[in-house]
Write an enzyme that holds these catalytic residues in place. Sequence first.
Site, mmCIF file in Angstrom:
data_model
loop_
_atom_site.group_PDB
_atom_site.id
_atom_site.type_symbol
_atom_site.label_atom_id
_atom_site.label_comp_id
_atom_site.label_asym_id
_atom_site.label_seq_id
_atom_site.Cartn_x
_atom_site.Cartn_y
_atom_site.Cartn_z
ATOM 1 N N LYS A 67 0.879 -1.179 0.000
ATOM 2 C CA LYS A 67 0.000 0.000 0.000
ATOM 3 C C LYS A 67 0.905 1.213 0.000
ATOM 4 C CE LYS A 67 -2.398 1.597 3.631
ATOM 5 N NZ LYS A 67 -3.520 1.713 4.606
ATOM 6 N N HIS A 137 -12.705 10.413 11.796
ATOM 7 C CA HIS A 137 -13.177 9.631 10.643
ATOM 8 C C HIS A 137 -13.223 8.122 10.947
ATOM 9 C CE1 HIS A 137 -13.736 8.676 6.423
ATOM 10 N NE2 HIS A 137 -12.704 7.853 6.480
ATOM 11 N N ASN A 159 -14.042 12.370 23.861
ATOM 12 C CA ASN A 159 -13.103 12.822 22.836
ATOM 13 C C ASN A 159 -12.453 14.121 23.290
ATOM 14 O OD1 ASN A 159 -12.030 12.365 20.125
ATOM 15 N ND2 ASN A 159 -12.974 14.320 19.642
ATOM 16 N N THR A 221 -2.229 4.774 17.573
ATOM 17 C CA THR A 221 -0.786 4.978 17.489
ATOM 18 C C THR A 221 -0.172 4.116 16.401
ATOM 19 O OG1 THR A 221 -0.698 5.575 19.814
ATOM 20 C CG2 THR A 221 1.362 4.869 18.800
ATOM 21 N N ASP A 222 0.235 4.771 15.312
ATOM 22 C CA ASP A 222 0.821 4.052 14.180
ATOM 23 C C ASP A 222 2.104 4.724 13.704
ATOM 24 O OD1 ASP A 222 -0.314 6.342 13.242
ATOM 25 O OD2 ASP A 222 -1.537 5.403 11.697
ATOM 26 N N LYS A 226 3.587 8.987 18.762
ATOM 27 C CA LYS A 226 2.170 9.015 19.154
ATOM 28 C C LYS A 226 1.969 8.166 20.415
ATOM 29 C CE LYS A 226 -0.282 9.682 14.777
ATOM 30 N NZ LYS A 226 -1.173 8.963 13.858
HETATM 31 P P1 NAD Z 1 -9.289 12.310 12.348
HETATM 32 O O1 NAD Z 1 -8.355 13.436 11.995
HETATM 33 O O2 NAD Z 1 -10.557 12.171 11.605
HETATM 34 O O3 NAD Z 1 -9.646 12.390 13.923
HETATM 35 C C1 NAD Z 1 -8.611 12.621 14.866
HETATM 36 C C2 NAD Z 1 -9.041 12.168 16.255
HETATM 37 O O4 NAD Z 1 -7.949 12.404 17.150
HETATM 38 C C3 NAD Z 1 -10.204 12.927 16.837
HETATM 39 O O5 NAD Z 1 -10.829 12.120 17.799
HETATM 40 C C4 NAD Z 1 -9.523 14.135 17.484
HETATM 41 O O6 NAD Z 1 -10.313 14.712 18.501
HETATM 42 C C5 NAD Z 1 -8.287 13.481 18.047
HETATM 43 N N1 NAD Z 1 -7.128 14.359 18.114
HETATM 44 C C6 NAD Z 1 -6.668 15.210 17.158
HETATM 45 N N2 NAD Z 1 -5.532 15.819 17.574
HETATM 46 C C7 NAD Z 1 -5.283 15.355 18.823
HETATM 47 C C8 NAD Z 1 -4.273 15.600 19.782
HETATM 48 N N3 NAD Z 1 -3.266 16.445 19.541
HETATM 49 N N4 NAD Z 1 -4.326 14.948 20.956
HETATM 50 C C9 NAD Z 1 -5.319 14.058 21.202
HETATM 51 N N5 NAD Z 1 -6.317 13.781 20.334
HETATM 52 C C10 NAD Z 1 -6.288 14.428 19.148
HETATM 53 O O7 NAD Z 1 -8.402 11.002 12.266
HETATM 54 P P2 NAD Z 1 -8.865 9.500 12.003
HETATM 55 O O8 NAD Z 1 -8.856 9.229 10.542
HETATM 56 O O9 NAD Z 1 -10.091 9.197 12.783
HETATM 57 O O10 NAD Z 1 -7.607 8.709 12.605
HETATM 58 C C11 NAD Z 1 -7.399 8.672 14.000
HETATM 59 C C12 NAD Z 1 -6.035 8.079 14.279
HETATM 60 O O11 NAD Z 1 -5.981 6.736 13.834
HETATM 61 C C13 NAD Z 1 -4.884 8.798 13.561
HETATM 62 O O12 NAD Z 1 -3.831 8.956 14.490
HETATM 63 C C14 NAD Z 1 -4.483 7.831 12.466
HETATM 64 O O13 NAD Z 1 -3.125 7.955 12.098
HETATM 65 C C15 NAD Z 1 -4.753 6.513 13.165
HETATM 66 N N6 NAD Z 1 -4.925 5.375 12.260
HETATM 67 C C16 NAD Z 1 -4.395 4.185 12.649
HETATM 68 C C17 NAD Z 1 -4.525 3.075 11.836
HETATM 69 C C18 NAD Z 1 -3.975 1.755 12.282
HETATM 70 O O14 NAD Z 1 -3.952 0.800 11.494
HETATM 71 N N7 NAD Z 1 -3.581 1.606 13.515
HETATM 72 C C19 NAD Z 1 -5.177 3.184 10.605
HETATM 73 C C20 NAD Z 1 -5.744 4.404 10.240
HETATM 74 C C21 NAD Z 1 -5.607 5.501 11.078
#
Ligand code: NAD
Length: 320
Positions: A67, A137, A159, A221-222, A226
Site C-alpha cells: 500500500k 473519521h 473525545n 498509534t501508528d 504518538k
Molecule cells: P481524524 O483526523 O478524523 O480524527 C482525529 C481524532 O484524534 C479525533 O478524535 C480528534 O479529537 C483526536 N485528536 C486530534 N488531535 C489530537 C491531539 N493532539 N491529541 C489528542 N487527540 C487528538 O483522524 P482519524 O482518521 O479518525 O484517525 C485517528 C487516528 O488513527 C490517527 O492517528 C491515524 O493515524 C490513526 N490510524 C491508525 C490506523 C492503524 O492501522 N492503527 C489506521 C488508520 C488511522
Amino acid sequence: MWVVPEKEIAGLMTPEAAFDAVEAVFASMASGDAYNFPVVREAIGHEDALYGFKGGFDRKGANLGLKAGGYWPNNQKHGLINHQSTVFLFDPDTGRVAAAVGGNLLTALRTAAASAVSIKHLAPAGAKVLGMIGAGHQSAFQMRAAAGVHGFEKVIGWNPHPEMLGRLADTAADLGLPFEAVDLDRLGAEADVIISITSAFDPLLMDGHVTGPTHIAAMGTDTKGKQELDPALIARARLFTDEVAQSLSIGEFQHAAAQKTISDSDVIAIGRVITGNHEGRGNAEVTIFDGTGVGLQDLAVAGAVVELARQQGKAIEVEI
Ligand code: NAD
C-alpha cells in the site's frame, strides 16, 4: 492488470468480509506463512505530507504487494480527505503487477476489522458496554465493526474535542444502541471494551481510569511519538498486537518498551490466539491489543475486493 476504483469499494467490501480477511492474515502471520516488509514512512518536505509504503507477502493467501500513500493535512482545499492510499498487488508467480485498488475506504475497514478481531478473541465474558475514545473519521468504522462481532448493549464515549462527539452519537443511533458522552473516569470504570482511535501524542487513558475486567483496542498509534495509553496501564495488562516488532517501534507499546517496563517477550501476536497457540485473555484483568496497522491487512482486503470486483464485473482490465 485489474483496476478497482475507490468509488466501487463501498459497494463491494463489507465489514464482515474485511473481518474474515484480516483474521485469516493474522493467523497466517503467526504460523509463518505471511510476513510484512519494513515500513517506509517519510516526511517529504512538501505540503506537510507524510508518505510511505507498507508491504508484505502472504504465501497462503497468494497476496504480494504494497500500500502506497499517507497523510496530506491540507487536502481539504482540493476537496479530498487527508488520508490517501492505493494498494498494488503483484502476481507472486511472475512478479507482474496484478491489480491497483483504491485504498482509502479499505484502510478504514481493515483497521476496524483488526480491533474487531481482538474484541472477538479477547473481550471479557459478558461484556456489555463499549467505550469509545476518539470521534474522528475512523471512529464510526471502529464502532460498527465492534458492534458486528459482539452484542454490546450501550456505547459511551469521550473525545479531546467534544464538538466531534456527534459522530459517535449518530453512529450508535444508526446501530440501535444508546449512547452517552462521559468523562474518562466513567469511561474507564464502566466500559468492558474500550477502543482508542485518536491522533494523540500524550497519554489520554490513565492507569487509574481503568477498573474491572477490560479489553482495550489501542488503534490510534501508528507512528513514532504518538501515544494514547499510560505506560503504567500497559505494564499491568496482558499485551497483544498485530506484529510485535512494529508494536515496539511505532505502535502503542513503543513507550513502555523504551522505558524498559516491558520487553518483546511480553507482547503476544494476536494470530497465536486465533490459531489456538495462546490462551488469550486467560485470567488477566486487563488485555490490550496494539493495532499498529500492517501492510498484510491491506493486501488481504484488497485481494478479497479484487475477487469480488471481478465476479461482479466492476473491475477494469488494463494492459500495462
Ligand atoms: P481524524 O483526523 O478524523 O480524527 C482525529 C481524532 O484524534 C479525533 O478524535 C480528534 O479529537 C483526536 N485528536 C486530534 N488531535 C489530537 C491531539 N493532539 N491529541 C489528542 N487527540 C487528538 O483522524 P482519524 O482518521 O479518525 O484517525 C485517528 C487516528 O488513527 C490517527 O492517528 C491515524 O493515524 C490513526 N490510524 C491508525 C490506523 C492503524 O492501522 N492503527 C489506521 C488508520 C488511522
